[in-house]
Design a protein around this motif. Structure first.
Motif, PDB file in Angstrom:
ATOM      1  N   TRP A   1      15.361  96.845 -13.282  1.00 37.22           N
ATOM      2  CA  TRP A   1      16.721  97.311 -13.026  1.00 37.22           C
ATOM      3  C   TRP A   1      16.984  97.475 -11.534  1.00 37.22           C
ATOM      4  O   TRP A   1      18.047  97.144 -11.027  1.00 37.22           O
ATOM      5  CB  TRP A   1      16.964  98.630 -13.749  1.00 37.22           C
ATOM      6  CG  TRP A   1      18.346  99.184 -13.569  1.00 37.22           C
ATOM      7  CD1 TRP A   1      18.750 100.180 -12.726  1.00 37.22           C
ATOM      8  CD2 TRP A   1      19.543  98.747 -14.229  1.00 37.22           C
ATOM      9  NE1 TRP A   1      20.089 100.392 -12.813  1.00 37.22           N
ATOM     10  CE2 TRP A   1      20.603  99.534 -13.734  1.00 37.22           C
ATOM     11  CE3 TRP A   1      19.818  97.770 -15.190  1.00 37.22           C
ATOM     12  CZ2 TRP A   1      21.907  99.363 -14.171  1.00 37.22           C
ATOM     13  CZ3 TRP A   1      21.114  97.611 -15.623  1.00 37.22           C
ATOM     14  CH2 TRP A   1      22.141  98.405 -15.116  1.00 37.22           C
TER      15      TRP A   1
ATOM     16  N   GLY B   1      28.624 105.637 -13.652  1.00 36.66           N
ATOM     17  CA  GLY B   1      28.274 104.228 -13.457  1.00 36.66           C
ATOM     18  C   GLY B   1      29.354 103.399 -12.816  1.00 36.66           C
ATOM     19  O   GLY B   1      29.172 102.194 -12.603  1.00 36.66           O
TER      20      GLY B   1
ATOM     21  N   ALA C   1      28.450  97.731 -11.046  1.00 32.51           N
ATOM     22  CA  ALA C   1      27.553  97.619 -12.196  1.00 32.51           C
ATOM     23  C   ALA C   1      28.063  96.699 -13.285  1.00 32.51           C
ATOM     24  O   ALA C   1      27.376  96.481 -14.274  1.00 32.51           O
ATOM     25  CB  ALA C   1      27.298  99.011 -12.782  1.00 32.51           C
TER      26      ALA C   1
ATOM     27  N   LYS D   1      31.340 100.007 -21.591  1.00 29.51           N
ATOM     28  CA  LYS D   1      30.753  99.259 -20.475  1.00 29.51           C
ATOM     29  C   LYS D   1      30.398  97.851 -20.927  1.00 29.51           C
ATOM     30  O   LYS D   1      29.722  97.654 -21.944  1.00 29.51           O
ATOM     31  CB  LYS D   1      29.500  99.968 -19.946  1.00 29.51           C
ATOM     32  CG  LYS D   1      28.898  99.265 -18.724  1.00 29.51           C
ATOM     33  CD  LYS D   1      27.705 100.027 -18.185  1.00 29.51           C
ATOM     34  CE  LYS D   1      27.116  99.314 -16.960  1.00 29.51           C
ATOM     35  NZ  LYS D   1      25.956 100.038 -16.391  1.00 29.51           N
TER      36      LYS D   1
ATOM     37  N   ALA E   1      28.386  94.742 -19.574  1.00 34.38           N
ATOM     38  CA  ALA E   1      27.433  94.356 -18.528  1.00 34.38           C
ATOM     39  C   ALA E   1      26.568  93.209 -19.012  1.00 34.38           C
ATOM     40  O   ALA E   1      26.222  93.120 -20.196  1.00 34.38           O
ATOM     41  CB  ALA E   1      26.560  95.546 -18.141  1.00 34.38           C
TER      42      ALA E   1
ATOM     43  N   THR F   1      26.609  90.786 -11.476  1.00 34.84           N
ATOM     44  CA  THR F   1      27.070  91.898 -10.644  1.00 34.84           C
ATOM     45  C   THR F   1      26.951  91.509  -9.177  1.00 34.84           C
ATOM     46  O   THR F   1      26.083  90.697  -8.821  1.00 34.84           O
ATOM     47  CB  THR F   1      26.220  93.164 -10.880  1.00 34.84           C
ATOM     48  OG1 THR F   1      24.827  92.864 -10.619  1.00 34.84           O
ATOM     49  CG2 THR F   1      26.376  93.682 -12.300  1.00 34.84           C
TER      50      THR F   1
END
Length: 364
Positions: free
Chosen positions: A26, A124, A147, A170, A172, A177
């Motif tokens: 991450w 976030g 993010a 969210k 993702a 990103t």
């Protein structure tokens, strides 16, 4: 400095090692994970990864930039790093304005109305780059940030001034990103997002939280996305000299290159009837147009935007920062990189060559 205030947690066992591996991936990506492994295969893969990254970054220098500098270089907001207002988004159907501020909060303002002004904030949601209200909905706002994408649902009848995190979805995807631009399809079912660090243009179905990447080689990423009003075409620009227009019927695309291969597309806008696309590049103070009527799909210059001296002695014009076309088709607004003046153009039906005429300047 914040990260330096905490000591890394030492984990043991398979579970702890797994959690540590996830944390490294991450924070440091693939290179960090491979660096942790001591096997011969991992060292070989790490060497190959670094070689490929070196070659890619030499072709596309923007990949060497930090996330903040990458956003600042590709957002349509002037002086994004220092501006107190990061971006704005008017609702297409109601007098409602979303204002993203430099402290990573978003204020929802209702024109001509008092009462509650919701404040959106999420741990976030850092470095907000772009926003767009969902068509055919009075409550959903998509927010692009460092993010990924946050989709807020803000009940217009609620008296709560600080919506909770349960109001956020969210979206993702690994490697996608920071998100520097997004666009809802006119039917509101799909959301297109892009990142200068990802060569995929990603099409989301926010209702099911699933996505489909549109893959093409070349350009080093995708920095700008615009959906035509009839939903038939999807424009995207890259950090390189390439830009594409996708057909949403078969998801094939046509590819263009900026004249001379110098610079990239800085801003673009569809005409309200979806028959023409106007754009400007980072290297020329010229407004170009691509027409999708008939067989004449070639970019032609339609207006010289070279700096001019106004009556008060100020300079206006130059390289373009952003382009916005009024949904009614009556006005086209152009902002510039080195001046606060906004050029306002009158728009008439017909070909863009004779369709646009100057109205005046607005001090931004």
């Amino acid at each position: 400095m914040v990260a330096a205030a905490f000591l890394p947690r030492q984990e043991g066992g398979v579970g702890g090692g797994g959690r540590s591996m996830v944390a490294v991936w991450w924070e440091e990506g693939v290179e960090g994970v491979l660096s942790m492994c001591s096997s011969t295969l991992a060292r070989s893969l790490l060497a190959m990864w670094r070689l490929s990254w070196s070659l890619q970054s030499s072709l596309y220098p923007h990949l060497r930039l930090s996330s903040q500098d990458l956003i600042s270089s590709h957002t349509t907001t002037l002086d994004w790093l220092t501006s107190p207002i990061r971006c704005l988004a008017w609702h297409p159907h109601t007098p409602k304005l979303a204002v993203a501020q430099t402290d990573d909060t978003i204020r929802i303002l209702l024109a001509g109305q008092g009462g509650t002004q919701p404040l959106l904030k999420h741990a976030g949601m850092k470095s907000v780059t772009c926003m767009a209200w969902r068509p055919c909905s009075s409550s959903q706002l998509a927010v692009g940030c460092l993010a990924g994408v946050m989709v807020w649902t803000v009940d217009p009848t609620s008296m709560v001034s600080r919506p909770s995190t349960s109001c956020v979805t969210k979206l993702a995807r690994a490697g996608h990103t920071p998100v520097t631009d997004l666009a809802w399809s006119p039917c509101s079912r799909l959301l297109a997002t892009c990142s200068p660090a990802d060569t995929n243009l990603v099409i989301w179905s926010p209702s099911s939280e699933t996505c489909e990447p549109l893959r093409r080689v070349g350009g080093g990423g995708v920095s700008l996305v615009r959906w035509s009003g009839d939903m038939g075409r999807l424009f995207c620009a890259t950090p390189g000299s390439t830009f594409r227009v996708w057909s949403t019927t078969d998801w094939g695309c046509d590819r263009w290159t900026v004249g001379g291969g110098r610079g990239r597309v800085a801003a673009a806008a569809w005409s309200p009837d979806s028959s023409q696309l106007v754009f400007a590049t980072t290297e020329e103070p010229v407004l170009y147009c691509v027409s999708f009527q008939g067989e004449g799909e070639a970019a032609i210059p339609v207006m010289d935007l070279t700096k001019v001296a106004l009556d008060n002695g100020d300079l206006a014009g130059g390289l373009v920062q952003d382009i916005q076309w009024d949904p009614t088709g009556h006005r086209l607004a152009i902002s510039f990189r080195n001046t606060s003046y906004v050029c306002l153009l009158r728009s008439r039906p017909g070909p863009v060559v004779g369709r646009l005429s100057p109205v005046g300047w607005v001090v931004g």
